[in-house]
Scaffold this motif. Structure first.
Motif: not given
Lengths: 860, 439
Positions: A326-335, A492-507
């Motif tokens: 029963k553990v939750g893991v939270l990382t910011g979007g900067r890893l 139409a094409r699209w891009a999802w642009i997060p603010r933080r550098p690690g969000e796409i990598g985290a996905l």
């Protein structure tokens, strides 16, 4: 050489430079053609990304044949002369005329140049110094009086100007005008006293001001924080990637004795070209304060106390073991992607939980489904890229302010607007300064209505349209659903642009509940088997909680422990509630600075900051951006991957790797998922119904902990204000009020008021975070506005109209007001009246995606 | 003597209230326009081409040819811009014309604009000359009231608006691309060419920039015919022009005569050198044209003959200096002007004029050193051919030509102040305190 000249082929022309034949595309300048032939012609004003100006005259060459059999009698400036087929060019290497001309110009440039070299920051990397040493006359013939000025003068809190050193090449003013679109930097006066300057009360106001320091060919422009702090030849450079946003800028980080002294924009033509933003350039001192954690901390008797690594790891392992899955893991979007993957595997394989999330921000279940189905697992090349922004005919911004949230995307869009005739439309609450600089057509939008407005506008989309969606769409119900649906129907094409550098990598790493690495669906048996086999461990059976549910689950006891890295409670939609919830579970924090979460943790494990590790990010294009260690790792902290590996060992398990390369190999071995994707989001469009709706985003320079300690940078932040439309101001009795109190269910914020004529009615905009507070201190519920008298503490009266750089704003607003699409989605934009006040009338015809009205009719 | 004169542009300058529409019309004014409106624009271009009118702003480019460069298939509007930024030391022809007979220019603009299919014309006048600007503004107003401007001019169906624009006082704005920048509200600095104004000039649209005198010459060509015009002047320099004579002549002023008159004849027209003195040197076409001396008195004043003796017809502005004048002092004054007026854009002009002024100041004060003249010429060579526009070439021309003809005077600057060698009060036409006396 032979006299025969090849015929022009494929738009290529062939010329000879110093008798070397070179073929270049038509329109190439001689100075560029010479580079192709491996010949460097000296220059000061020329810059390949700026329009030619021909001011310094240093790049003189002899042209005995212009391609028509006739030569130029005078030397020619190669930076403004277009190469022609059959042209013969002779540079300083083969022509006395060129050599003499260059020497003469250099002599003239030096007569008024001070002998500052021994104390000048540019000394050692100065084009003028280098050339004077290489080709100049050893002794000056000038025995007159040099031009002098008081030095330096500040152009802003960050940028300083030594006018004596300036060679008036106009690179800085051209950058400001042509690239960033900021108009506060100018050439003033004329003749020998011509100088770079600003208006008396208007500092050089730009998010990109550091670039002018980098491109200054002399030491005239310096920045406050680096000035006098190092000599270029003492610096050790590392090429890496900026960690401030998802733009993926290449950086050249210069350190001395392990201390980073400055960061320059790297040269990556496909990504950031040669530019970066001021946050990326100057915002790097935050890890140098006295709140840096270097030793593990364990809570004893309610207090965090220094502990040994074995002790701390044991304490952490004990707490996590007790929580038993029963553990939750939270990382910011900067890893980095590798570190994110280590967390993903640690959670699933070691802790046995699927409650993993990287989103320390506002989220929604719709976004979770959207990310898992449409963003995770996508590879570079399958998605929109920087190059696509330049070839698109129309770009729609929704829930996304590029200048604030991804500055290099903004620069690329501006380049396309300026050079390629790109038309930009902004679905936003008001015409931001960035949007104004993109000549964007605004659809004034109440936050929450994005889905309906996108749908209403969609008849104007086609294959040449790119929709850029920001992470804030998570807060607008149905918007991401609409985005995907519209793209499917319109092409139409699209891009999802997060603010933080690690969000796409985290996905990519699967750091989302219900999502395994490589875009694998958690519920898919084949996917589970692949991961399980690769990791040699069982996966948790049930999908985990999303970050939005962590606080409630922790209070209920459904999450008995939290493992948190690189996140701040202040970034959560309700910081107080999140911090309160931390009181219940066992909390392990992996951090390099003491954060609000670390302060509330039971065990704090210090980890290496990004500067000390290797790895990679995925930028918004899903392009791999390498991260290199800048300085040798300091001994006490370990990298996060190593800490997780040690923790796994302490828990009696094996993470499978203990360093970056191991993590990368493990992730690569899994590879991308080729099976079916999970279902995308299904969410009805939202509708803003309140009398007043709060609109907000993070401005580039705010109170982010990334810019801590950089006072000069903080001074270039935009004024912290609240904005409302004239109609809302009248309705709320604010018309003559210099300040306003914005109140919600959590508290209130007292800010200077700007009445902005482009603003959607019924909306109040405040910055998400600022040194004066942010929306977290306002909260939600019913928003109330109260007029306030001018604060006695405020030195200057509050602005009552939009700032001056937005000259076009009132006119655009006039057009935009008639095109307002707020609650009534039946008002399709195809019927919206023409926008007569578009800043570039010739480029941007009527309508908000103009060219498209007829096709819209065809499709509907 | 006076039969050398050929008053066309200046013919009505002495008339009562010559600047008014009534006065101008009573003398055949706007007849050229009436005639032009019966012709096609292309016929007007041909007429001016055949008359062989050459630009009067200095370069002498054929006006009709310039007009024919305007690409008529360009969808943008075509603009005519009249360059009235007359600021060259010695040049004084456009401003008197604007004062005395602004309607000559208005009529010329309408005809020229008609010829190039232009519907908006601009007159850019040097900002300091407030009075001529007012005269021009009033003339344009009168023309609108009389139906000579605006819509459907004289019932022809042709529309034209004229905008009179006052500059802010910069010599460089006489350079056509700097003028266009200034007119657009930008810094008055020259633009890169190509694109040339004929293709992308004002507001990136096809633009013809002509000097005031060139445009003012057009009505007479239409009225009297190309053959009348081409019958005056020399083989390659046709027609009449206004010469402005200033300095040490008995009667300085404007003299209108055919191209091809000699300097000796012009000085005679101006009553000769002031009594008791003799000619030392003169500029043939303003301060940026290399100076000439008494030996050149019989050179024919046209584009080709002056080029043959290494100078230029320029703006036909003769500054005439007698033997009392210090060449060093005069050259310094000119270079100080160019230093002050350099726009600062390019290195050779900005830095070179700064240096030249310092060296010449030393030479004027008698503090020159052996080798300074060589250095002076060397700096001139640094500048020549490398500057962005021709302003710097003008600044250099007066120095090199002065040294060429009067090197000995510069050598005197190695030991004797110019004001001791040639006391300045002797060249003044009124009493002045000698230099240094007050200090």
């Amino acid at each position: 050489m032979t006299a025969t000249v090849p015929a022009p082929q494929d738009n290529l022309i062939t010329l000879s430079v110093d008798d070397v034949q070179v073929s270049v595309p038509k329109g190439t300048l001689v100075i560029r053609a010479a580079e192709q032939a491996g010949i460097a012609i000296p220059r000061f004003c020329d810059h390949p990304l700026l329009d030619p100006v021909g001011a310094c005259r240093q790049c003189m060459v002899e042209v005995p044949d212009a391609g028509n059999g006739r030569g130029f009698p005078k030397p020619q400036a190669s930076c403004t002369l277009e190469a022609a087929n059959g042209m013969q060019v002779k540079t300083q290497a083969t022509s006395q005329m060129a050599t003499d001309s260059q020497r003469q110009i250099l002599e003239l440039l030096l007569i008024n140049h001070p002998l500052d070299c021994p104390i000048c920051d540019k000394g050692g990397e100065c084009p003028l110094q280098n050339q004077a040493m290489a080709d100049g006359q050893g002794e000056s013939r000038f025995d007159g009086i040099k031009r002098t000025y008081p030095k330096p003068i500040p152009l802003s809190s960050e940028i300083l100007l030594d006018r004596e050193r300036c060679v008036l090449c106009a690179r800085c003013t051209r950058f400001s005008e042509q690239i960033s679109g900021d108009t506060s930097l100018h050439l003033l006066e004329r003749g020998a006293v011509q100088q770079v300057g600003i208006y008396p009360d208007q500092p050089y106001d730009s998010y990109f001001s550091g670039n002018v320091v980098q491109i200054c060919p002399v030491g005239a422009l310096t920045n406050a924080s680096y000035r006098f702090s190092a000599r270029p030849f003492d610096l050790v450079s590392t090429t890496t990637t900026c960690e401030n946003c998802a733009a993926g800028c290449q950086l050249r980080v210069d350190q001395r004795h392990g201390d980073v002294r400055r960061r320059y924009a790297g040269n990556d033509p496909e990504v950031n070209e040669e530019w970066n933003c001021d946050l990326g350039r100057f915002g790097f001192v935050s890890n140098r304060g006295d709140d840096r954690i270097t030793r593990p901390l364990v809570r004893r008797d309610g207090q965090l106390a220094v502990a040994s690594w074995p002790e701390a790891l044991e304490a952490a392992a004990e707490g996590l073991k007790k929580a038993a899955g029963k553990v939750g893991v939270l990382t910011g979007g900067r890893l980095t992607t590798e570190t994110a993957y280590a967390y993903s595997r640690f959670a699933r394989a070691v802790l046995g939980t699927d409650s993993v999330d990287f989103r320390s921000r506002a989220t929604s279940a719709e976004e979770t489904a959207f990310l898992a189905a449409h963003v995770a697992g996508a590879r570079f090349g399958e998605t929109v890229t920087y190059a696509d922004l330049e070839t698109a005919k129309k770009v729609v911004l929704v829930g996304f302010e590029p200048e604030d949230e991804s500055p290099l995307v903004f620069l690329r869009l501006r380049k396309a607007v300026r050079k390629k005739g790109l038309v930009v439309a902004a679905i936003a609450p008001y015409l931001s300064r960035g949007s104004a600089k993109l000549s964007a057509n605004l659809v004034p939008t109440v936050p929450g209505n994005e889905a309906r407005i996108l749908t209403a506008a969609s008849p104007q989309f086609d294959h040449d349209t790119v929709i850029l969606a920001g992470e804030r769409l998570a807060e607008s119900p149905g918007a991401l659903t609409a985005l995907v649906d519209i793209a499917a129907t319109t092409g139409a094409r699209w891009a999802w642009i997060p603010r933080r550098p690690g969000e796409i990598g985290a996905l990519q790493a699967g750091l989302l509940p219900g999502l395994l690495p490589g875009g694998r669906p958690f519920g898919d048996q084949a996917a589970r088997q692949q991961v399980s086999a690769a990791w040699g461990s069982e996966l948790p059976a049930d999908p985990g909680y999303e970050v939005a549910d962590y606080a409630a689950a922790a209070e209920r006891g459904d999450l008995a422990a939290l493992l948190i890295s690189g996140a701040e409670a202040g970034d959560m939609p309700d910081p107080t509630a999140f911090l309160d919830a931390l009181a219940h579970p066992f909390v392990v924090s992996l951090e390099n600075r003491l954060s609000d979460i670390a302060a509330a943790a039971d065990v704090v494990l210090p980890v290496s900051p990004l500067e000390e590790i290797a790895g990679s990010f995925l930028d918004w294009e899903h392009r791999v951006r390498p991260v290199a260690p800048v300085a040798a790792p300091s001994r006490a902290p370990m990298t996060e991957i190593r800490v997780l590996s040690a923790l796994a060992t302490e828990l009696g398990a094996d993470l499978g790797f203990g360093d970056n390369l191991g993590a990368r190999a493990s992730l690569d071995a899994l590879g991308p998922w080729s099976g079916a994707r999970p279902d995308g989001p299904r969410q009805e469009p939202g509708s803003a119904t309140a009398t007043l709706t709060l609109a907000s985003w993070r401005e580039l320079i705010d109170d982010s902990r990334h810019s801590d300690g950089e006072e000069a940078l903080a001074g270039t932040a935009r004024p912290v204000v609240a904005r409302v439309s004239p109609a809302t101001a009248r309705q709320q009795g604010l018309t003559d009020s210099p300040r306003v109190e914005v109140a919600g269910d959590r508290g209130s914020l007292d800010l200077p008021l700007v009445i902005d004529s482009t603003m959607a009615d019924g909306v109040v905009w405040v910055p998400r975070r600022s040194r004066l507070g942010g929306i977290a201190s306002i909260g939600g519920g019913e928003i109330r506005l109260t007029a306030q008298a001018a604060s006695p503490a405020s030195a200057s009266p509050a602005p009552t109209t939009a700032p001056s750089p937005e000259q076009s704003v009132p006119e655009v607003a006039e057009a935009a007001e008639t095109a307002v699409i707020t609650d009534d989605s039946s008002n399709t934009s195809a019927e919206a009246p023409a926008s007569p006040a578009s800043p570039h009338p010739a480029d941007s015809p009527s309508g908000w995606i103009p060219d498209h009205d007829t096709k819209a009719g065809d499709q509907s | 003597m006076t039969d050398l004169l050929s008053p066309v542009l200046t013919r009505n300058w002495g008339h009562d209230r010559s600047w008014t529409l009534d006065s101008y019309r009573s003398d055949g004014g706007y007849e050229g326009l009436r005639k032009a409106l019966t012709m096609t624009p292309e016929e007007v271009v041909t007429e001016v081409k055949d008359a062989q009118l050459r630009g009067r702003g200095g370069a002498g480019f054929p006006t009709g040819t310039k007009w024919s460069f305007v690409p008529q298939d360009n969808p943008n509007p075509k603009y005519l811009v009249v360059n009235g930024d007359e600021s060259e030391p010695g040049t004084c022809k456009d401003i008197p014309l604007l004062m005395a007979s602004p309607h000559t220019l208005v009529e010329g603009i309408i005809i020229s604009a008609y010829a190039i299919h232009c519907h908006t014309a601009f007159v850019y006048i040097r900002g300091e000359v407030v009075h001529p600007i007012r005269r021009m503004q009033r003339a344009v107003e009168e023309a609108y009231e009389a139906g000579l401007l605006g819509e459907n001019i004289l019932g022809s169906g042709y529309d034209l608006d004229i905008v009179v624009h006052a500059g802010a006082g910069a010599y460089i704005c006489g350079e056509e691309t700097a003028l266009l920048n200034s007119l657009e509200g930008k810094r008055g600095q020259p633009r890169l060419r190509p694109p040339f104004p004929a293709v992308a000039g004002l507001y990136a649209s096809p633009t013809v920039v002509n000097n005031v005198e060139s445009i003012a010459s057009v009505p007479s060509i239409l009225r009297n015919g190309k053959d009348w015009y081409a019958g005056m002047g020399t083989e390659k320099s046709k027609g009449f022009t206004i010469y402005s004579l200033s300095g040490h002549v008995a009667n300085p002023g404007q003299f209108e005569a055919p191209l091809g008159i000699t300097m000796r004849q012009l000085i005679d027209l101006a009553g000769g050198i002031r009594s008791g003195h003799e000619l030392k040197f003169f500029t043939p076409g303003g301060s940026s044209t290399p100076i000439l001396t008494a030996e050149h008195l019989d050179v024919v004043m046209d584009f080709e003959s002056l080029a043959a003796v290494g100078t230029m017809l320029g703006t036909k502005a003769m500054q005439i200096f007698d033997e009392t004048v210090s060449v060093v002092r005069t050259t310094l004054r000119w270079v100080e002007f160019y230093k002050h007026e350099s726009c600062g854009k390019c290195t050779p002009c900005r830095e070179g004029t700064w240096w030249l002024v310092q060296l010449l100041t030393k030479l004027e004060a008698g503090q020159g050193q052996e080798g300074d003249i060589e250095k002076l010429l060397s700096i001139c060579d640094d500048i020549t051919g490398k500057s962005f526009c021709t302003l710097a070439e003008g600044a250099v021309a007066c120095v090199t030509s002065a040294v060429k003809h009067f090197r000995d005077e510069f050598e005197i600057g190695y030991h004797t102040p110019a004001w001791e060698h040639l006391p300045y009060e002797k060249s003044a036409l009124f009493a002045v305190a000698p230099q240094g006396a007050a200090a």
